[in-house]
Write a protein that holds these residues in place. Structure first.
Motif, PDB file in Angstrom:
ATOM      1  N   GLU A  29       0.806  -1.208   0.000  1.00  9.22           N
ATOM      2  CA  GLU A  29       0.000   0.000   0.000  1.00  9.22           C
ATOM      3  C   GLU A  29       0.849   1.272   0.000  1.00  9.22           C
ATOM      4  OE1 GLU A  29       0.410  -0.816   4.464  1.00  9.22           O
ATOM      5  OE2 GLU A  29       0.492  -1.869   2.558  1.00  9.22           O
ATOM      6  N   SER A  30       2.131   1.176   0.358  1.00  9.56           N
ATOM      7  CA  SER A  30       2.994   2.348   0.344  1.00  9.56           C
ATOM      8  C   SER A  30       3.585   2.522  -1.055  1.00  9.56           C
ATOM      9  CB  SER A  30       4.115   2.195   1.374  1.00  9.56           C
ATOM     10  OG  SER A  30       4.979   3.315   1.337  1.00  9.56           O
ATOM     11  N   LYS A  31       3.423   3.692  -1.639  1.00  3.19           N
ATOM     12  CA  LYS A  31       3.916   3.934  -2.993  1.00  3.19           C
ATOM     13  C   LYS A  31       5.419   4.202  -3.020  1.00  3.19           C
ATOM     14  CE  LYS A  31       0.920   7.234  -3.411  1.00  3.19           C
ATOM     15  NZ  LYS A  31       0.143   8.378  -3.950  1.00  3.19           N
ATOM     16  N   GLY A  32       5.892   4.892  -2.012  1.00  2.00           N
ATOM     17  CA  GLY A  32       7.291   5.312  -2.023  1.00  2.00           C
ATOM     18  C   GLY A  32       8.210   4.543  -1.108  1.00  2.00           C
ATOM     19  N   GLY A  33       7.671   3.536  -0.410  1.00  2.00           N
ATOM     20  CA  GLY A  33       8.495   2.742   0.486  1.00  2.00           C
ATOM     21  C   GLY A  33       8.387   3.194   1.922  1.00  2.00           C
ATOM     22  N   GLY A  34       8.790   2.309   2.806  1.00  2.00           N
ATOM     23  CA  GLY A  34       8.730   2.597   4.222  1.00  2.00           C
ATOM     24  C   GLY A  34       9.657   1.706   5.008  1.00  2.00           C
ATOM     25  N   VAL A  35       9.465   1.689   6.307  1.00  2.00           N
ATOM     26  CA  VAL A  35      10.305   0.922   7.227  1.00  2.00           C
ATOM     27  C   VAL A  35       9.425  -0.005   8.045  1.00  2.00           C
ATOM     28  CG1 VAL A  35      11.907   1.032   9.169  1.00  2.00           C
ATOM     29  CG2 VAL A  35      12.003   2.763   7.382  1.00  2.00           C
TER      30      VAL A  35
END
Length: 464
Positions: A60-66
């Motif tokens: 669901e995250s378009k730009g990436g996450g942690v």
């Protein structure tokens, strides 16, 4: 610490499986006012936590996450947290292609008892500059990471991929944690104070002619109590292309750029950039000085090599080279083995000497190309040698998992004492699953070996 980019796409579904259907934030007892014992203890409960780049449940995250998996007394637990640029208090916005989480480095920057996490958004567009990059500090709390503060960009309009590598330490010995990062071929060191209200310390730029910084290693080489920095970079001339390790000594008033060690070179000006590799600083000969170990998998048509630069009072001095032709090591150097593709240090047998794990992800085993494996070299008063070294692959009796091509076992290795018995355990990453082998007084043991279905929790995360 340098991020690893594998030859093949590795277990993309792993990150999804890690986040899907698991629990939310972990809670913990309040931490004391003292700095966190572990830089990656984000919720202050006394156990190390594990952070890894992820796109979240169902991407669901378009730009990436942690993705954070919170630690327990026996290692990674089941409670998790996901943070991206759409999370409350995190600067920026979740935009496709930002690659938020591409590089990670942990430290308790504000000394409140909770580990904090510096995170790179490698391809962040800033003020009309494409792929300028950005770095954000996410703040630890009793519930894990909460909110963030932007690190100012000192490269201005020349910024490109700010934070392409990160390292933390106390480079001036004032008791405050500092942040080093790579931006457009230069290294920048941001001194504390780094807090929720901003980054207010001075910034030192490290640059030299014909040297493009690509990676950082931080640790204590000398005995002055200050963190030192090793900058790995490309050296390009009209006659050759090479990679060097450049030692920069920490200091109270300023940093002191010192000597360089040539890691590898190639005649002619063709070939790939970002040639230097993974590295760590540890005391392999127990003389009180930190030794610098750097894997250079690109060496000699990707046969690979590890360089060890031994510490001394004025900085690193003598050096040694290790390949699969080193006496005592299993196997022989072959093109595309990528010996040194990942390295990690820890005291496996509890004798007080740090030991070194070396990944060889391209190793062929019984005709299976890129099956991979890991060497463990043991420290002693004379330093690292191949004597009594150990080798592990999927064909080793007692190592779980089927031997198969393209497994790339050893693309990441970590030595970490996750059960707190005083002996480092060996974590080995493979393309689909990983392996945990316990440390013991006799070295790495296969007794109690376990499969890590979601090895990225430990292996592609924050710290050695």
């Amino acid at each position: 610490m340098r991020r690893l980019r594998s030859r093949t796409t590795l277990a993309t579904a792993t990150a999804v499986a890690l986040t899907a259907g698991l629990l939310g934030l972990a809670t913990a007892a309040p931490a004391t006012a003292a700095a966190a014992k572990y830089a990656d203890d984000f919720n202050g409960d006394g156990y190390r936590d594990y952070a890894v780049a992820s796109y979240g449940p169902d991407y669901e995250s378009k730009g990436g996450g942690v993705q954070v998996t919170f630690g327990t007394k026996s290692g990674p637990g089941t409670k998790t947290q996901f943070v991206d640029q759409s999370s409350p208090g995190v600067p920026g916005s979740d935009e496709a292609g930002d690659m938020f989480g591409d590089a990670l480095a942990a430290a308790d920057f504000n000394a409140d008892g909770y580990g904090d996490l510096a995170v790179t958004a490698l391809n962040e567009d800033v003020a009309g500059s494409s792929n300028a990059g950005a770095v954000t500090v996410l703040w630890g709390s009793p519930k894990g990471l909460s909110g963030g503060t932007a690190v100012p960009n000192k490269a201005g309009k020349n910024s490109y991929h700010m934070g392409s590598d990160l390292a933390t330490g106390d480079f001036n010995g004032d008791g405050k944690k500092d942040l080093a990062l790579v931006n457009a071929g230069k290294a920048y060191v941001y001194r504390g104070s780094i807090g929720k209200s901003g980054v207010r310390g001075s910034v030192t730029t490290l640059d030299k002619t014909a040297f493009d910084a690509t990676a950082l290693i931080a640790g204590k080489v000398t005995k002055d109590g200050k963190t030192d920095l090793v900058v790995i970079g490309d050296v390009v001339t009209d006659k050759y292309i090479a990679s060097d390790a450049w030692f920069v000594k920490g200091g109270s008033a300023k940093l002191y750029p010192g000597k360089s060690l040539r890691l590898e070179s190639q005649t002619g000006n063709g070939g790939t950039t970002e040639r230097g590799g993974d590295g760590v600083i540890a005391d392999f000969d127990k003389d009180g000085y930190g030794d610098i170990a750097i894997g250079t998998p690109i060496h000699s048509k990707l046969r690979g090599r590890v360089s060890v630069w031994y510490g001394a009072s004025a900085g690193p001095g003598t050096s040694a080279r290790f390949t699969q032709s080193t006496t005592g090591l299993t196997g022989s150097p072959e093109a595309y083995d990528e010996f040194g593709g990942s390295v990690s240090a820890g005291d496996v047998n509890g004798d007080g000497y740090k030991d070194l794990a070396v990944g060889v992800p391209g190793e062929s085993v019984k005709g299976k190309e890129y099956a991979g494996g890991v060497h463990v070299l043991y420290g002693r008063s004379s330093g690292l040698t191949g004597k009594n070294s150990q080798w592990f692959d999927r064909d080793t009796a007692g190592v779980p998992g089927a031997l198969k091509a393209d497994d790339q076992l050893g693309y990441t290795v970590r030595l970490r004492d996750t059960n707190r018995d005083g002996k480092a355990d060996l974590y080995i990453g493979g393309s689909a699953s990983g392996v945990r082998l316990l440390g013991s007084s006799k070295g790495v043991t296969k007794t109690g070996a376990t499969t890590l279905e979601y090895e990225d929790v430990v292996l592609r995360g924050t710290l050695q």
